[in-house]
Design an enzyme around this catalytic site. Structure first.
Site, short mmCIF file in Angstrom:
data_model
loop_
_atom_site.label_atom_id
_atom_site.label_comp_id
_atom_site.label_asym_id
_atom_site.label_seq_id
_atom_site.Cartn_x
_atom_site.Cartn_y
_atom_site.Cartn_z
N LYS A 272 143.19 -8.31 44.91
CA LYS A 272 144.22 -8.95 44.19
C LYS A 272 143.74 -9.59 43.09
CE LYS A 272 147.83 -8.64 46.83
NZ LYS A 272 148.90 -9.33 47.69
N ASP A 367 146.14 -6.46 50.52
CA ASP A 367 144.87 -6.52 50.83
C ASP A 367 144.45 -7.14 51.99
OD1 ASP A 367 146.05 -9.06 50.12
OD2 ASP A 367 144.21 -9.74 49.08
N ASP A 403 143.17 -20.58 60.03
CA ASP A 403 144.34 -20.30 59.22
C ASP A 403 145.56 -19.50 59.94
OD1 ASP A 403 144.77 -19.54 56.27
OD2 ASP A 403 144.94 -17.53 56.92
N ASN A 404 146.72 -19.91 59.81
CA ASN A 404 147.73 -19.29 60.39
C ASN A 404 147.61 -18.97 61.80
OD1 ASN A 404 149.56 -19.30 58.19
ND2 ASN A 404 148.51 -17.43 57.34
N GLU A 432 146.11 -24.84 60.82
CA GLU A 432 146.88 -24.69 59.57
C GLU A 432 147.98 -23.94 59.86
OE1 GLU A 432 147.63 -22.73 55.47
OE2 GLU A 432 147.30 -21.85 57.37
N LYS A 543 142.88 -19.27 44.39
CA LYS A 543 142.41 -18.25 45.47
C LYS A 543 142.20 -17.04 44.79
CE LYS A 543 146.67 -19.04 47.79
NZ LYS A 543 147.63 -18.51 48.46
N TYR A 544 142.72 -16.78 43.75
CA TYR A 544 142.29 -15.46 42.85
C TYR A 544 141.43 -15.44 41.97
CZ TYR A 544 146.60 -15.02 45.62
OH TYR A 544 147.41 -15.40 46.61
#
Lengths: 681, 681
Positions: A272, A367, A403-404, A432, A543-544
């Protein structure tokens, strides 16, 4: 028709704390006293003796703490113990009838009424004889001779004295008659964490953004001068060494957990670009949550950040600065993750044989290839994920931010957390999950040490009071520790986008004082607030992109955050999670709450309005503080270091976005009186 | 390190109703719909299908009621069923993932977003194929051909139509994927009683007092002319035949349970005289709770009352008058009880070998020998007590009022009630325990159908509101049915002693309308109120004397009680126990509450002051009744038969001890409007 059951006379009910009737462990931290209550009662009038029994899980022997009947009207008993370390413990309630004590109580009533007790005393002797068999061998001969002396006593008075003695009657109370002894139907699990599970200040940063900021002539923005400028920009960012250089600054602000988003190699396929664009330009660093490439996967480090040696050096340096490293654990795999080749069966396939990327229709995450937790090689997969935790724990990491977790099976987390903590009981897990309350609560119950909360979406008085009352009182306070993040790489709340510098101070104050554990994502201290219009997301999200910053940018609130963290350190009341109480104010935009521990009474008033000056009467709980209505006391605002003399409950405050948006008072009594003065006595 | 566990994705939590996590049965009555709620959720976004499963205990097959998600935000599901009869039932929650439904949901979102779904449809076909194995054999071939037709469909549109059809997608939802199916960790017990467990009006009388009252010239008082005037006055009292003669009067008042204190032979040794005096005079009838003499024990009838044939005749006659007989069950034995000779080991002995009488030091009950429930022949004893229940059940008795159950082991009651109800599921047990709340609650939980309450000691507004809110809402309403006795042979409440005739009316109204089950002890309707000074006990208690009465004594409130019982019968809302709601009034002495069922809305206002006229505004819950604020409605006072037109919430009432101390309103809307008129349309 059934056969005659056991004769059970004592009932033990409503044991608290108890999570889902003992299905899950309640949590506390080392040093805490666990107070356990239960309803313990029997038919009739006989006396009961009850104990709280507890042990470290796996131990054979139970420890015993006496319980006291604290409300006879409702048969409420209480006992407590301090678990002597971290790890898994268990507790239960035991009770038996105090046969001799009940007998003595009846005899006493008869004596008081002047009735004859000759026969009763003989009964008492018979009863006392039965105790011999229930006593440890070593006590039996002494016991028998005591009873004998009662039997052969010359007078009724002497007989009473012996039977009512501490050696007989007192000792008997602690000796369970095997016929009446009962134990609560369940054994209740308890998990004891180290203190950092409850009390910590987190600072989140992207290591790759920690390079030094240099101005490039002619360029509109800034570019990075990292240490390993190479072929792609993924290798041009900051490194672990750059993070080390920032440690003094972060320590100075007062944080003690340094949390990194994933530090693993980032996929190239479908990488990304800025703002989550589908096609990255050459040199775009990619999203760290798209994990894995030919350099390795979850047990590898992105080479641009440094080596394992560098990482371990950073862990050591951080420790020297009073900080520990928390790593992100995201199950996501990039299309280039080594797992795809080695374990294609861990992923879901399309009918055409290709592997499915992540979707949340109609959204697509090209991705990221999600792992199929129900893979036919579930055993291999789940064990590998456990290995990753143990791998990093072995490198010195003791905190994982997951994460998640809410999109993976509950049973996976319950198992992996238990197994990792069995090996490393000091490891903490932060969930999270931003999803429905029952799912977030379930993750807390099954073992997560801390959890994210809805804090970013609770901005005004009523919603803050309701939500934080729920978070900090039973049953949630038994298992759920809300880690209040003011922002995250995913969330730039509206309040921060619109509230300006005062808004940042308001949210930092709330986070740092409503909970004992909170965090900021770097950039917060610089009041970065540019969002994607209409969304609660950062424009040009880190993040990118690699985002080096001027960490001393004018307008920053670093000194304010430093003050907050110092106040937290210096006030033990703020180290606790479940001691929050809200107090009334007369202004809808002024929130007032207190936290107390022993002699440390902290009272906080925060304006929830980042725009206008607010004033209000606040109601100080002087009775709780042991202050009389007519007594003048001192309130010391730890933010401004100003002191005020107040009297009574109702007092006036002013909060101004231009100066200070909060008071964090310590309440101090004027304890010296003329009675304390030497000449007066 | 443990091995990989099952992959459990769905959690089922907080099932309600559930008593102590399923340890005890919740209760309902035949005809009731049991509404069950639970939190049902999983990780991720996949759809869940949940069912309430239930069966009669002992049945193999589970019945299934669909559950509906009634609040998706908190994952709250609800289902219900109507148990088809009385007896023991059980229920649990089942859930599975709707794999095909989740797939269809995702596809629909993609279609809505105009995305290509070709590959998704192929996935759907693969998934649908897996369902074949989960379907009953009889459906498999049809299923396969449906899937085949989707596979060979000419167009994407046709394929979508087949896959989304009711036959495929609709059917699939109800087919549990064995891999995702979970059942709640516990099966929850339910006990279904006949309606009389909840809705009944009790009348307590001493059969021996039912003889006709005749004036004896020259005597100061009255004496009895019973049928069997014999040697001792125990044989001179009223008989079962006399009770039969009173049936029309009691039926006329509207009672449907006729409850007798013990009808067994009464001991001679240590017989108590009037007012519990220690030495009875010759001819004193003794206390019926001192059970047993040479004529027999708990399975015998005091000969003075009649024979078994007479008793069975009375049971039959009572039934013809719409009444059933409730018997007292008191474990007490007189010193002359046959058990003492046959089973001396069932009693406690003194060191000198004599048997101990009952004591509650310093009080002594010389005429009662308590049974030792922990006797060495516990099996023989407990089975004998069970036999007594079965003996009387066989004689047609279906209600037992248990004397002092709180001084006997809990496990005895749980066992004996379960076993008796297994044989006679229509038998009801009323617990006469006046002790601490946890003990009274435990008796309700373990199986008693009804329980006495603290009603006699709750006289004023706040205490009535608090206590009856507790009694009629969960968890107590799940298992505890408070039978409100206005008086008992043991209790003449202060309120009745001092409140006069209006006081009796107040207490009768409260009892008859606060609970669906209530009772009076005979003499109440005559406003008998002479107590022992300073105590809440009757002077010249009927427990020790035969007390014939003039049942039409001037000043009686029989017609008021008749009215109350008629109102109860005619208003279904008053047949329910857990539908009580209190409403505000502006006068501390005026209590207002409502009970509703379907269209039947009853609103009750009672003055709690037996001395002075009280008036108040009361707040009618018109919104609950579906009445608009501007709408005029009718309130019909069922006591006076007067009607009033009211409007809005706030309305005025007056209550006067000299006339009526209560309004029992039925709320009636004026439902006809011009829109309903034929010509208008």
């Amino acid at each position: 028709m059934s056969s005659v059951p056991e004769c059970k006379r004592i009932l033990i009910e409503r044991v608290v704390p108890a999570l889902d009737n003992g299905r899950y462990a309640v949590k506390c931290e080392v040093g805490d006293r666990l107070v356990v209550r239960a309803d313990v009662f029997r038919d009739g009038h006989e006396k009961i003796v009850s104990s709280l029994i507890w042990r470290k899980k796996g131990d054979q022997k139970w420890e015993r703490a006496p319980m006291k009947c604290i409300n006879a009207g409702i048969d409420l008993w209480e006992g407590s113990f301090i678990p002597p370390g971290i790890g898994a413990f268990e507790y239960a309630i035991e009770a038996h009838c105090d046969l001799l004590g009940s007998w003595a109580g009846d005899v006493k009533k008869k004596l008081d009424a002047g009735q004859d007790v000759a026969s009763d005393l003989l009964e008492g002797i018979e009863l006392a004889k039965r105790y011999s068999a229930w006593l440890p061998k070593s006590e039996q001969s002494n016991w028998k001779s005591l009873v004998k002396s009662a039997e052969t006593a010359k007078s009724q008075l002497e007989r009473v004295a012996i039977l009512f003695s501490q050696e007989l009657l007192g000792r008997a109370a602690a000796v369970p008659d095997p016929g009446t002894k009962v134990v609560s139907e369940r054994v209740f699990p308890l998990w004891v964490d180290r203190v950092e599970a409850r009390y910590a200040a987190w600072y989140e940063l992207f290591p790759r953004s920690q390079g030094k900021l240099v101005k490039k002539s002619g360029a509109a923005g800034s570019v990075v001068s990292g240490r390993n400028v190479g072929a792609t920009s993924a290798e041009t960012g900051g490194t672990f060494k750059d993070v080390e250089a920032r440690l003094p600054d972060i320590q100075e602000m007062g944080f003690n957990v340094l949390y990194f988003p994933p530090i693993h190699p980032i996929g190239h396929t479908q990488r990304k670009g800025p703002n989550n664009s589908l096609n990255a330009a050459p040199g775009d660093p990619g999203c760290p949550y798209s994990i894995g490439n030919s350099d390795g996967g979850h047990d590898a480090i992105e080479p641009g950040l440094g080596s394992f040696k560098d990482f371990e050096h950073l862990v050591k340096k951080a420790r020297e600065h009073g900080m520990e490293i928390a790593l992100d654990f995201a199950v996501n795999c990039s299309p280039d993750h080594p797992y795809l080749e080695k374990h294609p069966d861990w992923f879901s396939k399309r009918p055409d044989g290709t592997i499915k990327y992540a979707e949340n229709p109609p959204k697509k995450y090209e991705d990221i290839y999600p792992i199929n937790f129900e893979s036919s090689d579930r055993e291999g997969l789940w064990n590998e994920l456990k290995r990753i935790f143990l791998f990093w724990a072995e490198k010195g990491v003791r905190i994982f931010r997951i994460d998640n977790p809410h999109t993976k099976p509950f049973s996976f987390w319950e198992w992996v957390i238990r197994d990792v903590q069995e090996e490393y009981p000091d490891v903490l897990f932060l969930a999270e999950a931003f999803t429905r309350p029952r799912v977030m609560q379930a993750l807390g119950k099954l073992g997560f040490s801390q959890s994210y909360t809805y804090f970013t979406w609770r901005n005004f008085k009523q919603e803050l009071v309701e939500y934080f009352t729920e978070l900090t009182t039973p049953p949630m306070s038994w298992y759920y520790r809300g880690n209040l993040f003011v922002n995250t790489p995913d969330i730039l709340p509206t309040f921060l986008q619109r509230g300006g510098r005062a808004g940042f101070k308001i949210r930092a104050t709330l986070a740092a004082t409503l909970s004992s554990v909170y965090g900021i994502y770097s950039g917060f201290e610089l009041c970065e607030n540019e969002g994607i219009p209409g969304k609660e997301e950062y424009l040009d999200s880190e993040k990118y992109e690699i985002k080096p910053r001027d960490w001393n940018k004018p307008g920053n609130i670093k000194s304010y955050i430093t003050t907050l963290n110092r106040i937290r350190r210096e006030n033990p009341a703020l180290h606790e999670y479940d001691n929050l109480t809200f107090y009334p104010t007369e202004n809808e935009h002024v929130l007032c709450y207190g936290k107390s521990l022993d002699e440390n009474n902290v009272l906080i008033a925060v304006s929830l309005d980042p725009f206008q000056k607010q004033h209000s009467f606040v109601y100080v709980p002087i009775e709780k503080y042991g202050i009389k209505p007519e007594e003048t006391y001192q309130v010391h605002d730890l933010i401004t270091d100003k002191r005020y003399l107040w009297k009574g409950q109702k007092n006036y405050i002013e909060l101004d976005p231009k100066t200070e948006i909060a008071n964090v008072f310590v309440i101090r009594r004027w304890i010296h009186r003329e009675q304390d003065f030497d000449y007066f006595k």
